[in-house]
Design a protein around this motif. Structure first.
Motif, PDB file in Angstrom:
ATOM      1  N   ASN A 113       0.860  -1.170   0.000  1.00 19.91           N
ATOM      2  CA  ASN A 113       0.000   0.000   0.000  1.00 19.91           C
ATOM      3  C   ASN A 113       0.897   1.221   0.000  1.00 19.91           C
ATOM      4  OD1 ASN A 113      -1.565   2.255   0.903  1.00 19.91           O
ATOM      5  ND2 ASN A 113      -3.127   0.827   1.647  1.00 19.91           N
ATOM      6  N   ASP A 114       0.975   1.888  -1.151  1.00 15.48           N
ATOM      7  CA  ASP A 114       1.865   3.041  -1.271  1.00 15.48           C
ATOM      8  C   ASP A 114       1.492   4.167  -0.305  1.00 15.48           C
ATOM      9  OD1 ASP A 114       3.440   1.846  -3.179  1.00 15.48           O
ATOM     10  OD2 ASP A 114       2.359   2.717  -4.877  1.00 15.48           O
ATOM     11  N   GLU A 115       0.189   4.380  -0.086  1.00 16.93           N
ATOM     12  CA  GLU A 115      -0.234   5.452   0.821  1.00 16.93           C
ATOM     13  C   GLU A 115       0.250   5.213   2.251  1.00 16.93           C
ATOM     14  OE1 GLU A 115      -4.431   6.151   0.575  1.00 16.93           O
ATOM     15  OE2 GLU A 115      -4.363   6.337  -1.609  1.00 16.93           O
ATOM     16  N   LEU A 116       0.265   3.948   2.657  1.00  9.39           N
ATOM     17  CA  LEU A 116       0.716   3.618   4.005  1.00  9.39           C
ATOM     18  C   LEU A 116       2.200   3.272   4.048  1.00  9.39           C
ATOM     19  CD1 LEU A 116      -2.275   1.377   5.163  1.00  9.39           C
ATOM     20  CD2 LEU A 116      -1.850   3.786   5.727  1.00  9.39           C
ATOM     21  N   HIS A 117       2.863   3.389   2.920  1.00  6.29           N
ATOM     22  CA  HIS A 117       4.279   3.052   2.792  1.00  6.29           C
ATOM     23  C   HIS A 117       4.549   1.601   3.166  1.00  6.29           C
ATOM     24  CE1 HIS A 117       5.210   7.216   1.964  1.00  6.29           C
ATOM     25  NE2 HIS A 117       4.490   7.550   3.023  1.00  6.29           N
ATOM     26  N   LEU A 118       3.618   0.728   2.789  1.00  9.96           N
ATOM     27  CA  LEU A 118       3.800  -0.705   2.958  1.00  9.96           C
ATOM     28  C   LEU A 118       4.307  -1.278   1.648  1.00  9.96           C
ATOM     29  CD1 LEU A 118       0.501  -1.726   4.798  1.00  9.96           C
ATOM     30  CD2 LEU A 118       2.780  -1.522   5.794  1.00  9.96           C
ATOM     31  N   TYR A 119       5.452  -1.882   1.683  1.00  7.61           N
ATOM     32  CA  TYR A 119       6.033  -2.453   0.480  1.00  7.61           C
ATOM     33  C   TYR A 119       6.006  -3.970   0.595  1.00  7.61           C
ATOM     34  CZ  TYR A 119       7.354   2.371   0.112  1.00  7.61           C
ATOM     35  OH  TYR A 119       7.308   3.738   0.066  1.00  7.61           O
ATOM     36  N   PRO A 120       5.730  -4.644  -0.501  1.00  7.71           N
ATOM     37  CA  PRO A 120       5.553  -6.100  -0.411  1.00  7.71           C
ATOM     38  C   PRO A 120       6.842  -6.827  -0.054  1.00  7.71           C
ATOM     39  CG  PRO A 120       5.605  -5.413  -2.706  1.00  7.71           C
ATOM     40  CD  PRO A 120       5.612  -4.164  -1.874  1.00  7.71           C
ATOM     41  N   ALA A 121       6.711  -7.743   0.884  1.00  8.46           N
ATOM     42  CA  ALA A 121       7.814  -8.644   1.220  1.00  8.46           C
ATOM     43  C   ALA A 121       7.578  -9.932   0.450  1.00  8.46           C
ATOM     44  CB  ALA A 121       7.859  -8.916   2.713  1.00  8.46           C
ATOM     45  N   ARG A 122       8.619 -10.419  -0.192  1.00 10.83           N
ATOM     46  CA  ARG A 122       8.520 -11.668  -0.958  1.00 10.83           C
ATOM     47  C   ARG A 122       9.413 -12.712  -0.309  1.00 10.83           C
ATOM     48  NH1 ARG A 122       9.592 -11.146  -6.994  1.00 10.83           N
ATOM     49  NH2 ARG A 122       8.008 -12.729  -7.191  1.00 10.83           N
ATOM     50  N   TRP A 123       8.802 -13.858  -0.002  1.00  9.15           N
ATOM     51  CA  TRP A 123       9.522 -14.975   0.593  1.00  9.15           C
ATOM     52  C   TRP A 123       9.291 -16.216  -0.243  1.00  9.15           C
ATOM     53  CZ3 TRP A 123      12.817 -15.207   4.702  1.00  9.15           C
ATOM     54  CH2 TRP A 123      12.925 -14.047   5.491  1.00  9.15           C
ATOM     55  N   VAL A 124      10.325 -17.014  -0.378  1.00  8.94           N
ATOM     56  CA  VAL A 124      10.238 -18.292  -1.073  1.00  8.94           C
ATOM     57  C   VAL A 124      10.655 -19.371  -0.086  1.00  8.94           C
ATOM     58  CG1 VAL A 124      11.277 -19.708  -2.887  1.00  8.94           C
ATOM     59  CG2 VAL A 124      10.662 -17.341  -3.360  1.00  8.94           C
ATOM     60  N   VAL A 125       9.884 -20.457  -0.047  1.00  8.87           N
ATOM     61  CA  VAL A 125      10.241 -21.625   0.755  1.00  8.87           C
ATOM     62  C   VAL A 125      10.515 -22.780  -0.186  1.00  8.87           C
ATOM     63  CG1 VAL A 125       9.369 -23.360   2.382  1.00  8.87           C
ATOM     64  CG2 VAL A 125       8.999 -20.933   2.821  1.00  8.87           C
ATOM     65  N   LEU A 126      11.633 -23.465   0.065  1.00  7.39           N
ATOM     66  CA  LEU A 126      12.008 -24.659  -0.693  1.00  7.39           C
ATOM     67  C   LEU A 126      12.127 -25.815   0.295  1.00  7.39           C
ATOM     68  CD1 LEU A 126      14.297 -22.202  -1.837  1.00  7.39           C
ATOM     69  CD2 LEU A 126      13.851 -23.748  -3.714  1.00  7.39           C
ATOM     70  N   SER A 127      11.520 -26.958  -0.043  1.00  5.66           N
ATOM     71  CA  SER A 127      11.571 -28.086   0.872  1.00  5.66           C
ATOM     72  C   SER A 127      11.280 -29.394   0.158  1.00  5.66           C
ATOM     73  CB  SER A 127      10.561 -27.888   2.009  1.00  5.66           C
ATOM     74  OG  SER A 127      10.654 -28.941   2.941  1.00  5.66           O
TER      75      SER A 127
END
Length: 167
Positions: A113-127
């Motif tokens: 959310n740009d207005e709230l200055h929330l930037y997406p966190a991207r996580w990858v899980v490998l198993s």
């Protein structure tokens, strides 16, 4: 595993997460890949959080480095990669490595959310742990990555192939 001993000192001085942990914590100072090779392994989880800056440690995102990391996991273990980066998209690289090593891969991206200055966190899980992957799938906010794959090896990687041009 931390490259800079000062980061460990600051983390212990200014944050209580490590000092309040009921777990026994061992610190390894130095390159994470080299330090991990020197341990006895049997880890439940390896978290890689070194790829969010402008300087990607490419030697930590190759099929050989992931093969070495999987050798340090127990049978139920997983590797989690933090791949949030405005300039580089490492998902195709990890997707290709998962395919090469015959492990499952899932992607999670938080809301932005740009207005709230929330930037997406991207996580990858490998198993290789089917029960873990089933639990991740049931959580509902994880997904299979798209089909794009770019395999990096120790002797051949190309940062240009994963640059986010114009974003």
């Amino acid at each position: 595993f931390e490259l800079d001993a000062e980061v460990i000192r600051l983390a212990n001085e200014y944050f209580s997460v490590l000092t309040a942990s009921p777990s026994s914590i061992n610190y390894y100072v130095g390159d994470g890949r080299i330090s991990l090779q020197k341990t006895s392994g049997n880890y439940d989880l390896i978290v890689m959080d070194a790829c969010t800056s402008g300087a990607i440690p490419m030697h930590l995102v190759t099929v050989e480095s992931l093969r070495e990391a999987f050798e340090q996991l127990n049978d139920q273990g997983a590797i989690a990669y933090h791949i949030s980066n405005h300039h580089v998209d490492l998902l195709p690289v990890l997707n290709a490595i998962a395919d090469e090593l015959n492990v499952d891969i899932r992607l999670h991206q938080s809301i932005s959310n740009d207005e709230l200055h929330l930037y997406p966190a991207r996580w990858v899980v490998l198993s290789k742990n089917n029960k873990l992957i089933e639990a991740i799938d049931l959580a509902g906010d994880w997904q299979l990555p798209d089909s794009r794959k770019i395999l990096w090896r120790d002797e051949a990687s190309d940062i240009r192939s994963v640059l986010r041009i114009g974003n």
